[in-house]
Design a protein around this motif. Structure first.
Motif, mmCIF file in Angstrom:
data_model
loop_
_atom_site.group_PDB
_atom_site.id
_atom_site.type_symbol
_atom_site.label_atom_id
_atom_site.label_comp_id
_atom_site.label_asym_id
_atom_site.label_seq_id
_atom_site.Cartn_x
_atom_site.Cartn_y
_atom_site.Cartn_z
ATOM 1 N N GLU A 1 1.094 -1.136 0.197
ATOM 2 C CA GLU A 1 0.003 0.021 -0.280
ATOM 3 C C GLU A 1 0.910 1.218 -0.177
ATOM 4 O OE1 GLU A 1 -3.732 2.083 2.299
ATOM 5 O OE2 GLU A 1 -2.962 -0.362 2.743
ATOM 6 N N LYS A 2 1.840 1.764 0.873
ATOM 7 C CA LYS A 2 2.775 2.958 0.449
ATOM 8 C C LYS A 2 3.585 2.426 -0.388
ATOM 9 C CE LYS A 2 6.597 4.454 3.703
ATOM 10 N NZ LYS A 2 6.132 5.534 3.398
ATOM 11 N N ILE A 3 4.219 1.512 -1.091
ATOM 12 C CA ILE A 3 4.746 1.733 -2.406
ATOM 13 C C ILE A 3 3.717 2.051 -3.130
ATOM 14 C CG2 ILE A 3 5.913 0.050 -4.072
ATOM 15 C CD1 ILE A 3 7.010 -1.237 -1.799
ATOM 16 N N GLY A 4 2.228 1.531 -3.429
ATOM 17 C CA GLY A 4 1.838 1.818 -4.522
ATOM 18 C C GLY A 4 1.472 3.186 -4.612
ATOM 19 N N ASN A 5 0.869 3.720 -3.490
ATOM 20 C CA ASN A 5 0.946 4.816 -3.408
ATOM 21 C C ASN A 5 1.912 5.891 -3.660
ATOM 22 O OD1 ASN A 5 -1.805 4.591 -2.379
ATOM 23 N ND2 ASN A 5 -1.525 4.513 -0.135
ATOM 24 N N GLU A 6 3.526 5.788 -2.504
ATOM 25 C CA GLU A 6 4.047 6.161 -3.458
ATOM 26 C C GLU A 6 4.270 6.547 -5.103
ATOM 27 O OE1 GLU A 6 7.074 5.270 -1.320
ATOM 28 O OE2 GLU A 6 7.138 6.177 0.265
ATOM 29 N N THR A 7 4.509 5.204 -5.158
ATOM 30 C CA THR A 7 4.525 5.669 -7.353
ATOM 31 C C THR A 7 3.455 6.539 -7.838
ATOM 32 O OG1 THR A 7 5.440 3.242 -6.818
ATOM 33 C CG2 THR A 7 4.267 3.563 -9.024
ATOM 34 N N ILE A 8 2.566 6.395 -6.748
ATOM 35 C CA ILE A 8 1.048 7.000 -7.581
ATOM 36 C C ILE A 8 1.924 9.028 -7.196
ATOM 37 C CG2 ILE A 8 -1.386 7.460 -7.326
ATOM 38 C CD1 ILE A 8 -1.958 4.885 -6.789
ATOM 39 N N ASP A 9 1.600 9.252 -6.061
ATOM 40 C CA ASP A 9 2.070 10.538 -6.155
ATOM 41 C C ASP A 9 2.954 11.079 -7.371
ATOM 42 O OD1 ASP A 9 0.033 10.614 -4.526
ATOM 43 O OD2 ASP A 9 1.721 10.060 -2.649
ATOM 44 N N LYS A 10 4.196 9.566 -7.029
ATOM 45 C CA LYS A 10 5.278 10.211 -7.931
ATOM 46 C C LYS A 10 4.834 10.702 -9.781
ATOM 47 C CE LYS A 10 9.192 10.874 -6.819
ATOM 48 N NZ LYS A 10 10.090 11.647 -7.114
ATOM 49 N N TYR A 11 4.250 9.353 -10.293
ATOM 50 C CA TYR A 11 3.458 9.363 -11.106
ATOM 51 C C TYR A 11 2.477 10.916 -11.833
ATOM 52 C CZ TYR A 11 4.086 5.196 -12.935
ATOM 53 O OH TYR A 11 5.146 3.643 -13.659
ATOM 54 N N LYS A 12 1.863 11.260 -10.564
ATOM 55 C CA LYS A 12 0.610 12.579 -10.821
ATOM 56 C C LYS A 12 2.453 13.557 -10.613
ATOM 57 C CE LYS A 12 -3.010 11.500 -7.617
ATOM 58 N NZ LYS A 12 -4.213 11.550 -6.910
ATOM 59 N N GLU A 13 3.012 13.446 -10.308
ATOM 60 C CA GLU A 13 4.193 14.940 -10.155
ATOM 61 C C GLU A 13 5.017 14.390 -11.224
ATOM 62 O OE1 GLU A 13 9.061 15.308 -8.560
ATOM 63 O OE2 GLU A 13 7.570 14.243 -6.606
#
Length: 87
Positions: A69-81
């Motif tokens: 969950e943490k890795i997924g959220n960090e990945t999504i945040d990075k894509y958004k950035e």
């Protein structure tokens, strides 16, 4: 990561990211040569309290930092950035 997620104290090479993580979070040992590795390995069975503490620290660090969950959220945040996506 796999060993830490199982609560295993780990031995990592000095000069790697994991070596620094392990030392900072007291999850195991880092070594820079074969002689140090052998010494660490031979001493593991003599200090069971330290081994248990490192085991607990490994499990805790893995749970807090490697959970899907943490890795997924960090990945999504990075894509958004990267894409400047905001919804």
């Amino acid at each position: 990561m796999e060993a830490m997620s199982l609560g295993m104290p780990v031995i990592a090479s000095d000069g790697t990211t994991f070596g620094e993580i392990i030392e900072k979070n007291e999850c195991g040992y880092k070594c820079s040569n074969v002689e140090e590795f052998v010494e660490i390995f031979n001493n593991l069975s003599t200090n069971l309290c330290e081994l248990q503490s490192m085991s607990n620290n490994s499990k805790k660090y893995a749970t807090e930092n490697f959970a899907w969950e943490k890795i997924g959220n960090e990945t999504i945040d990075k894509y958004k950035e990267i894409t400047k996506y905001d919804r």
